[in-house]
Design a protein around this motif. Sequence first.
Motif, PDB file in Angstrom:
ATOM      1  N   GLU A 121       0.840  -1.185   0.000  1.00 34.09           N
ATOM      2  CA  GLU A 121       0.000   0.000   0.000  1.00 34.09           C
ATOM      3  C   GLU A 121       0.878   1.239   0.000  1.00 34.09           C
ATOM      4  OE1 GLU A 121      -3.359  -0.372   2.637  1.00 34.09           O
ATOM      5  OE2 GLU A 121      -3.788   1.768   2.382  1.00 34.09           O
ATOM      6  N   GLU A 122       0.694   2.054  -1.016  1.00 37.58           N
ATOM      7  CA  GLU A 122       1.529   3.253  -1.150  1.00 37.58           C
ATOM      8  C   GLU A 122       0.972   4.380  -0.289  1.00 37.58           C
ATOM      9  OE1 GLU A 122       4.217   4.304  -3.579  1.00 37.58           O
ATOM     10  OE2 GLU A 122       4.624   2.170  -3.271  1.00 37.58           O
ATOM     11  N   LEU A 123       1.891   5.200   0.243  1.00 37.67           N
ATOM     12  CA  LEU A 123       1.452   6.411   0.941  1.00 37.67           C
ATOM     13  C   LEU A 123       1.145   7.486  -0.103  1.00 37.67           C
ATOM     14  CD1 LEU A 123       3.964   6.885   3.896  1.00 37.67           C
ATOM     15  CD2 LEU A 123       1.509   6.563   4.105  1.00 37.67           C
ATOM     16  N   ASP A 124       0.054   8.207   0.089  1.00 35.27           N
ATOM     17  CA  ASP A 124      -0.295   9.282  -0.858  1.00 35.27           C
ATOM     18  C   ASP A 124       0.720  10.418  -0.789  1.00 35.27           C
ATOM     19  OD1 ASP A 124      -2.483   7.825  -1.422  1.00 35.27           O
ATOM     20  OD2 ASP A 124      -3.832   8.949  -0.102  1.00 35.27           O
ATOM     21  N   GLY A 125       1.300  10.578   0.377  1.00 31.55           N
ATOM     22  CA  GLY A 125       2.272  11.647   0.563  1.00 31.55           C
ATOM     23  C   GLY A 125       2.861  11.492   1.950  1.00 31.55           C
ATOM     24  N   ARG A 126       3.779  12.366   2.298  1.00 33.69           N
ATOM     25  CA  ARG A 126       4.387  12.264   3.619  1.00 33.69           C
ATOM     26  C   ARG A 126       3.360  12.641   4.697  1.00 33.69           C
ATOM     27  NH1 ARG A 126       5.178  12.692   7.906  1.00 33.69           N
ATOM     28  NH2 ARG A 126       7.027  13.124   9.157  1.00 33.69           N
ATOM     29  N   ILE A 127       2.527  13.618   4.366  1.00 36.57           N
ATOM     30  CA  ILE A 127       1.490  14.019   5.317  1.00 36.57           C
ATOM     31  C   ILE A 127       0.147  13.568   4.758  1.00 36.57           C
ATOM     32  CG2 ILE A 127       0.311  16.010   6.347  1.00 36.57           C
ATOM     33  CD1 ILE A 127       3.157  17.313   6.430  1.00 36.57           C
ATOM     34  N   THR A 128      -0.426  12.596   5.410  1.00 31.43           N
ATOM     35  CA  THR A 128      -1.655  11.988   4.900  1.00 31.43           C
ATOM     36  C   THR A 128      -2.455  11.322   6.026  1.00 31.43           C
ATOM     37  OG1 THR A 128      -2.438  10.043   3.666  1.00 31.43           O
ATOM     38  CG2 THR A 128      -0.125  10.077   4.235  1.00 31.43           C
ATOM     39  N   LYS A 129      -3.738  11.230   5.792  1.00 29.66           N
ATOM     40  CA  LYS A 129      -4.626  10.578   6.769  1.00 29.66           C
ATOM     41  C   LYS A 129      -4.275   9.108   6.962  1.00 29.66           C
ATOM     42  CE  LYS A 129      -8.953  12.980   7.208  1.00 29.66           C
ATOM     43  NZ  LYS A 129      -8.422  14.311   6.868  1.00 29.66           N
ATOM     44  N   GLN A 130      -3.592   8.525   5.965  1.00 23.10           N
ATOM     45  CA  GLN A 130      -3.289   7.088   6.025  1.00 23.10           C
ATOM     46  C   GLN A 130      -2.534   6.681   7.286  1.00 23.10           C
ATOM     47  OE1 GLN A 130      -1.638   7.397   1.981  1.00 23.10           O
ATOM     48  NE2 GLN A 130      -2.322   5.297   1.718  1.00 23.10           N
ATOM     49  N   TRP A 131      -1.762   7.607   7.846  1.00 17.54           N
ATOM     50  CA  TRP A 131      -1.006   7.276   9.057  1.00 17.54           C
ATOM     51  C   TRP A 131      -1.932   6.790  10.169  1.00 17.54           C
ATOM     52  CZ3 TRP A 131       3.832   6.367   8.464  1.00 17.54           C
ATOM     53  CH2 TRP A 131       4.613   7.108   7.573  1.00 17.54           C
ATOM     54  N   GLN A 132      -3.177   7.263  10.113  1.00 16.18           N
ATOM     55  CA  GLN A 132      -4.120   6.844  11.168  1.00 16.18           C
ATOM     56  C   GLN A 132      -4.473   5.357  11.046  1.00 16.18           C
ATOM     57  OE1 GLN A 132      -7.421   9.652  11.452  1.00 16.18           O
ATOM     58  NE2 GLN A 132      -6.010  11.360  11.134  1.00 16.18           N
ATOM     59  N   ASP A 133      -4.264   4.801   9.832  1.00 16.91           N
ATOM     60  CA  ASP A 133      -4.551   3.370   9.648  1.00 16.91           C
ATOM     61  C   ASP A 133      -3.643   2.501  10.519  1.00 16.91           C
ATOM     62  OD1 ASP A 133      -6.313   4.271   7.799  1.00 16.91           O
ATOM     63  OD2 ASP A 133      -5.139   3.667   6.037  1.00 16.91           O
ATOM     64  N   ILE A 134      -2.413   2.969  10.759  1.00 13.08           N
ATOM     65  CA  ILE A 134      -1.544   2.179  11.633  1.00 13.08           C
ATOM     66  C   ILE A 134      -1.496   2.799  13.034  1.00 13.08           C
ATOM     67  CG2 ILE A 134      -0.166   1.119   9.803  1.00 13.08           C
ATOM     68  CD1 ILE A 134       2.051   3.169  10.397  1.00 13.08           C
ATOM     69  N   GLY A 135      -2.470   3.638  13.327  1.00 13.00           N
ATOM     70  CA  GLY A 135      -2.664   4.060  14.710  1.00 13.00           C
ATOM     71  C   GLY A 135      -1.944   5.312  15.157  1.00 13.00           C
ATOM     72  N   PHE A 136      -1.523   6.168  14.217  1.00 13.85           N
ATOM     73  CA  PHE A 136      -1.040   7.468  14.655  1.00 13.85           C
ATOM     74  C   PHE A 136      -2.255   8.376  14.827  1.00 13.85           C
ATOM     75  CE2 PHE A 136       2.935   5.818  12.865  1.00 13.85           C
ATOM     76  CZ  PHE A 136       3.799   6.118  13.895  1.00 13.85           C
ATOM     77  N   GLN A 137      -2.048   9.508  15.516  1.00 12.85           N
ATOM     78  CA  GLN A 137      -3.210  10.321  15.877  1.00 12.85           C
ATOM     79  C   GLN A 137      -3.733  11.190  14.745  1.00 12.85           C
ATOM     80  OE1 GLN A 137      -3.741  11.325  20.242  1.00 12.85           O
ATOM     81  NE2 GLN A 137      -1.665  11.998  19.866  1.00 12.85           N
ATOM     82  N   GLY A 138      -2.796  11.700  13.928  1.00  8.87           N
ATOM     83  CA  GLY A 138      -3.245  12.634  12.908  1.00  8.87           C
ATOM     84  C   GLY A 138      -2.613  12.356  11.563  1.00  8.87           C
ATOM     85  N   ASP A 139      -2.384  13.417  10.797  1.00 12.78           N
ATOM     86  CA  ASP A 139      -1.862  13.273   9.438  1.00 12.78           C
ATOM     87  C   ASP A 139      -0.338  13.217   9.400  1.00 12.78           C
ATOM     88  OD1 ASP A 139      -4.491  13.581   8.964  1.00 12.78           O
ATOM     89  OD2 ASP A 139      -4.361  15.623   8.169  1.00 12.78           O
ATOM     90  N   ASP A 140       0.292  13.630  10.485  1.00 16.29           N
ATOM     91  CA  ASP A 140       1.752  13.617  10.540  1.00 16.29           C
ATOM     92  C   ASP A 140       2.206  13.008  11.865  1.00 16.29           C
ATOM     93  OD1 ASP A 140       4.426  14.023  10.454  1.00 16.29           O
ATOM     94  OD2 ASP A 140       4.329  16.157   9.942  1.00 16.29           O
ATOM     95  N   PRO A 141       2.845  11.847  11.805  1.00  9.72           N
ATOM     96  CA  PRO A 141       3.201  11.148  13.046  1.00  9.72           C
ATOM     97  C   PRO A 141       4.262  11.865  13.885  1.00  9.72           C
ATOM     98  CG  PRO A 141       3.349   9.675  11.148  1.00  9.72           C
ATOM     99  CD  PRO A 141       3.200  11.066  10.617  1.00  9.72           C
ATOM    100  N   LYS A 142       4.919  12.886  13.323  1.00 11.10           N
ATOM    101  CA  LYS A 142       6.110  13.414  14.006  1.00 11.10           C
ATOM    102  C   LYS A 142       5.844  13.875  15.448  1.00 11.10           C
ATOM    103  CE  LYS A 142       5.921  18.220  12.555  1.00 11.10           C
ATOM    104  NZ  LYS A 142       6.425  19.277  11.709  1.00 11.10           N
ATOM    105  N   THR A 143       4.636  14.385  15.713  1.00 13.79           N
ATOM    106  CA  THR A 143       4.391  14.877  17.074  1.00 13.79           C
ATOM    107  C   THR A 143       4.003  13.754  18.037  1.00 13.79           C
ATOM    108  OG1 THR A 143       2.095  15.347  16.545  1.00 13.79           O
ATOM    109  CG2 THR A 143       3.656  17.163  16.306  1.00 13.79           C
ATOM    110  N   ASP A 144       3.715  12.567  17.489  1.00 11.54           N
ATOM    111  CA  ASP A 144       3.238  11.488  18.350  1.00 11.54           C
ATOM    112  C   ASP A 144       4.341  10.808  19.166  1.00 11.54           C
ATOM    113  OD1 ASP A 144       0.614  11.869  17.758  1.00 11.54           O
ATOM    114  OD2 ASP A 144       0.518  10.339  16.190  1.00 11.54           O
ATOM    115  N   PHE A 145       5.590  11.001  18.747  1.00  9.45           N
ATOM    116  CA  PHE A 145       6.663  10.315  19.482  1.00  9.45           C
ATOM    117  C   PHE A 145       6.962  11.002  20.803  1.00  9.45           C
ATOM    118  CE2 PHE A 145       7.240   9.100  15.041  1.00  9.45           C
ATOM    119  CZ  PHE A 145       7.067   7.739  15.203  1.00  9.45           C
ATOM    120  N   ARG A 146       6.797  12.300  20.824  1.00  7.62           N
ATOM    121  CA  ARG A 146       6.890  13.101  22.064  1.00  7.62           C
ATOM    122  C   ARG A 146       8.001  12.669  22.990  1.00  7.62           C
ATOM    123  NH1 ARG A 146       0.556  13.929  23.053  1.00  7.62           N
ATOM    124  NH2 ARG A 146       0.185  14.271  20.849  1.00  7.62           N
TER     125      ARG A 146
END
Lengths: 198, 312
Positions: free
Chosen positions: B156-181
């Motif tokens: 499954e290809e990512l549409d872009g670096r910032i995308t809703k798809q990240w939520q499919d693997i359980g990140f909170q929003g469109d960009d996982p970078k803030t989730d690592f905290r």
Amino acid sequence: MYTFCSSTYSLFWMSTALDGLLSILKKLRANPEKELRILLLGLDNAGKTTILRFLANEDITQVTPTQGFNIKSIHTDGFKLNVWDIGGARKIRPYWRNYFENTDVLIYVIDSADLNRLEETGEELSELLTEDKLRGVPVLVYANKQDVAQSVTAAQIAESLGLPNIKDRDWQIQSCVATDGKGIKEGLEWACKNVKKK
Amino acid sequence: MLSYIWSLVNWYLRPFIKWLLRHTTHMCELQRICYGEPSGAPRTYSVEVSLRLSRNPEIRSLLAYLDDIADQQAITMRSERAILEESIKTVLITKHINPTAHPDFAKSFGKCVELIWGYRQLCVHCEELRQTPYDSDNAKHEGLLLKLWDLLMPGEELDGRITKQWQDIGFQGDDPKTDFRGMGILGLENLVYFAQEYPSAATHVLSHSMHPKYGYAFAIVGINLTSMALRLLKDGSAKTHIYNASKTLPTIRAFHQFYCYLFYEFDGFWIESKPSNMMEFSSIQEKFEQNIKAALADSSTVFRINLSVDNI
């Protein structure tokens, strides 16, 4: 005769001492710690958990995204604050309503540097303000992350959220930096003073 | 109060008991431990306690030296041999042990030193990774994040670096970078290791996280479990597992494997708990952590990721 006198005398003192003690106890009972239910909401990565941990004097460097919620009881200035910090991810937001009941103060946290989502956070807030179970509940808005370069000021946020148009409840905006605690205390003092009148 | 009395008794009585045993068994305490305790956590842990209680200046300076190189993360596969030989030599001389009469002692004691200071070094290393924030300008970090996607969502290809798809693997929003905290790059490395080394287990867990009734946010739960694993490592609870599981110097691999075990087991525990929704996460996670701590209190515990379910 003398012994009688002395015993009444000591009895007198004993009873005054007892009265004093009783009045202290009564005062304590009349003024128990007031318990408040505070609800912390806002988008993910706004800083809700950091604020909660700061209030509870806990380590704020190891915060993780909140799956579900955190709750802490904080004792401050004669109040016992039960603070509910609910996760802000889009998928969790539908559960916010489960925590509305009996809320005394709503604290809404905004990441002042997340300009792309200012509109989204505004929409979430105005939706909250129409909720029946939150009717009349005072709202404190923390304009967090004021230390980040691209952040906008509290005044600008108040303007863009339309806060001045709120007529049905008390509201306040407080700029803050949760990671060093700046502004948090001031906001909380306002919250305790403006508890929903029941 | 009780602990105060105990420490007093320990302070005055311990040398006497040690002296008595030394003269009756003709062996020092370290030897008695190395011969008497089963290898792994029970032996290593006793050696650690014994060394830390030592009042001998040579032993103390050896400990200070080992602490220092572990804190500098200078124990490597290459430098290790010389460090262990030095430690063994110091103990043999100070305790007047004849190495030809006790060939097994040196080997067994060296193993304990390797585990004790390898663990200490591991704590420092993990803490360093935790304090490294996820940086979207860092090509390595970005590469690792994209690798996580490819591992979990092959085909499954990512549409872009910032995308809703990240939520499919359980990140909170469109960009996982803030989730690592607060867990920094350690959280991402843990997730990537799990997906890479145990692909079938990770896929199994990911599919559970998408369950319509018992679903949860895979990546976010993963980051919270990094926090739990690190907590257990730093408070020393994880020693039991690491000491028992490590055949050689414990490295970050040992931490990753501990994490994978926790993630896989947590998933099973979560499904078994039949939560009504993901708001029950904190309470279930707390219960899970208590169970793990109870298991680690038994010095024979060693966690092995159980893939039997997965192969069916």
